[in-house]
Scaffold this active site. Structure first.
Site, PDB file in Angstrom:
ATOM      1  N   ASN A 440       0.834  -1.204   0.000  1.00  0.00           N
ATOM      2  CA  ASN A 440       0.000   0.000   0.000  1.00  0.00           C
ATOM      3  C   ASN A 440       0.862   1.245   0.000  1.00  0.00           C
ATOM      4  OD1 ASN A 440       0.356  -0.799   3.048  1.00  0.00           O
ATOM      5  ND2 ASN A 440      -0.119   1.382   3.044  1.00  0.00           N
ATOM      6  N   CYS A 441       0.295   2.338  -0.526  1.00  0.00           N
ATOM      7  CA  CYS A 441       0.936   3.640  -0.423  1.00  0.00           C
ATOM      8  C   CYS A 441       0.059   4.499   0.486  1.00  0.00           C
ATOM      9  CB  CYS A 441       1.144   4.265  -1.800  1.00  0.00           C
ATOM     10  SG  CYS A 441      -0.373   4.627  -2.693  1.00  0.00           S
ATOM     11  N   ALA A 442      -0.016   5.789   0.257  1.00  0.00           N
ATOM     12  CA  ALA A 442      -0.735   6.675   1.167  1.00  0.00           C
ATOM     13  C   ALA A 442      -2.247   6.462   1.129  1.00  0.00           C
ATOM     14  CB  ALA A 442      -0.415   8.129   0.838  1.00  0.00           C
ATOM     15  N   THR A 443      -2.782   6.071  -0.037  1.00  0.00           N
ATOM     16  CA  THR A 443      -4.235   5.940  -0.153  1.00  0.00           C
ATOM     17  C   THR A 443      -4.684   4.682  -0.896  1.00  0.00           C
ATOM     18  OG1 THR A 443      -4.213   7.263  -2.182  1.00  0.00           O
ATOM     19  CG2 THR A 443      -4.597   8.445  -0.120  1.00  0.00           C
ATOM     20  N   ARG A 444      -3.749   3.877  -1.419  1.00  0.00           N
ATOM     21  CA  ARG A 444      -4.137   2.772  -2.299  1.00  0.00           C
ATOM     22  C   ARG A 444      -3.562   1.432  -1.839  1.00  0.00           C
ATOM     23  NH1 ARG A 444      -2.391   5.273  -8.189  1.00  0.00           N
ATOM     24  NH2 ARG A 444      -2.336   7.438  -7.537  1.00  0.00           N
TER      25      ARG A 444
END
Length: 496
Positions: A440-444
């Site tokens: 995951n990254c910041a929102t996905r």
């Protein structure tokens, strides 16, 4: 290559996630002592020094973050290997060491070795550590050396590969460093135009996830620009440093909420109540934290023309801010929190004008989005046809029954807040058997799948995700929002 760059961009988010800690320490320190950089107050000096300790070691943090992000599993061995590789490189290529190795005086050592502690080297070491882990973490040695088999072999191999790297850099780094600095100077030389181009491509690359790699060039010490680091230091040029950050504030804090309000007002009367929560949550998140993807993905695929307009307006905002030398900086993103912390930063220049521009941008986004939606009859959330609404309702009822039956046993033993969403996402991407890796990254949530042809976008969106994007034949991204880390943790538990 695309998949590699996407994974690399994703990996850069891990070290970037520590920047808010630095921004908070520095910001509070500047509020206490806005002119003396801590010289006039011991508490301010304590906080500023702590924050600077993070920024001064970003190369080290990027080595660990990239290694963990690019490895097949987030194992401590790969992080330890990255630490080993980075320490070796810093010691061998230290100017005093280089002087000894090259049999020259210290003042004759190429200047590039004074800057060997940087993000570019950190990323390189991280990639070496990840590749070594993926290649050797299951290797079995003869019985006499069995103790060093598997994960224990990884740091040993990394030390060997790193020594080879340092030997190459001993001759290549001065030339490479010169090239990076020349590129950085060229971009800075473009002034406001360069800032505008960066803003435009930053937004345009959001759907692919490659914007993180682009950001690293401008925000960190990859090509000598280091806009974030310099803005928080005495190396800044007031009114210039920060030009690759400042123009994002009017867009994130005001433009995106304006777009959300336009889409809400464009919704049909009967549907406004149903979509109000989506737009409100996205607008508040964008304003406070600067995270805009929950709103951007509401119109990205439905109306690409709106997204191109959004990218152009972002570039224009950075161009305007840079032209008038309005500067502010951030540690996470261009939201109200970072704007508040910037007001006392000695390097900030007329940051209040970014708020004035923001009000104009709120109106601009609202008017343009409202007009384009009406003119092109774009089916943004809440504007679906009656047939589409009926079909969605029928599918929702059918899937609710299916999901309730499938998850009844699981939810009895696992009644967590994000379990239903995690289960639906896993099912929606084809089940556990179709998932190769998930990060995951910041929102996905970012999935590497055996095939993304079986991804059920409707199911995932009904579960609460903002959007779904397929990349190539084996990658899929599920846009969750700022609580993505909690969802990712639950997904990991189910996959284990």
């Amino acid at each position: 290559m695309y998949s590699f760059l996407q994974r690399l961009g994703r990996s850069l988010m891990l070290p970037v996630a520590v920047l808010p800690a630095a921004a908070l320490l520095l910001g509070i320190g500047y509020w206490i002592d806005p002119k003396g950089w801590g010289a006039n107050n011991q508490i301010a000096a304590f906080l500023i020094t702590g924050g600077q300790g993070i920024l001064d070691n970003l190369g080290f943090l990027f080595a660990i973050g990239v290694a963990l992000g690019m490895a097949k599993s987030r194992d401590g061995a790969v992080a330890l290997a990255a630490v080993v590789g980075y320490l070796i490189t810093m010691k061998v290529l230290d100017p005093k060491s280089v002087a000894n190795l090259m049999h020259v005086a210290t003042n004759e050592v190429p200047k590039g070795f004074d800057k060997i502690n940087n993000v570019f080297i950190g990323i390189t070491i991280g990639l070496i550590a990840a590749w070594t882990y993926n290649k050797f973490h299951k290797t079995e040695l003869p019985s006499a050396f069995a103790f060093f088999s598997g994960r224990r072999l990884v740091p040993i191999m990394v030390s060997i590969f790193t020594l080879i790297l340092t030997l190459v850099l001993l001759f290549v780094w001065p030339v490479l460093f010169g090239g990076l600095v020349s590129f950085g100077k060229w971009m800075v030389g473009l002034g406001a135009v360069g800032a505008g181009l960066f803003g435009f491509f930053n937004r345009l690359l959001i759907p692919t996830g490659l914007h993180h790699a682009l950001n690293a060039v401008f925000w960190f010490d990859v090509a000598g620009i280091n806009d974030i680091g310099k803005f928080q230091s005495k190396d800044a040029v007031k009114g210039v440093t920060g030009m690759y950050q400042a123009g994002f504030f009017p867009v994130m804090m005001f433009g995106i909420p304006g777009a959300a309000l336009a889409m809400y007002h464009s919704a049909k009367t009967a549907r406004k109540k149903a979509v109000a929560g989506i737009f409100m949550a996205g607008a508040v998140t964008a304003f406070v934290t600067g995270v805009t993807e929950p709103v951007e993905f509401l119109f990205l695929f439905i109306a690409p023309v709106l997204y191109v307009v959004h990218a152009i307006l972002t570039g224009l905002s950075l161009f305007i801010a840079a032209t008038f030398h309005w500067t502010a900086g951030f540690g996470f993103s261009a939201g109200a929190i970072d704007m508040f912390l910037s007001f006392k930063n000695p390097n900030a220049n007329q940051p209040y004008m970014l708020l004035v521009l923001g009000v104009i941008y709120f109106i601009l986004y609202y008017v343009i989005f409202r007009a384009v939606i009406k003119w092109m009859d774009i089916k943004t959330p809440g504007r679906e046809s009656e047939e589409e609404i009926a079909r969605m309702a029928a599918e929702q009822n059918r899937n609710d029954l299916i999901e309730n039956n499938e998850t009844e046993v699981v939810t009895q033993t696992r009644p967590g807040k994000y379990d239903q969403l995690a289960q639906s996402v896993i099912a929606g991407v084809g089940g556990k058997e179709n998932i190769e890796t998930v990060t995951n990254c910041a929102t996905r949530l970012r999935f590497e799948l055996k095939s993304n042809a079986v991804v059920d976008e409707a199911m995932i969106k009904r579960a609460g995700a903002t959007g779904v994007m397929k990349v190539g034949r084996k990658n899929a991204q599920v846009i969750i929002g700022t609580h993505v880390q909690q969802v990712a943790d639950v997904v990991d538990e189910y996959l284990k």
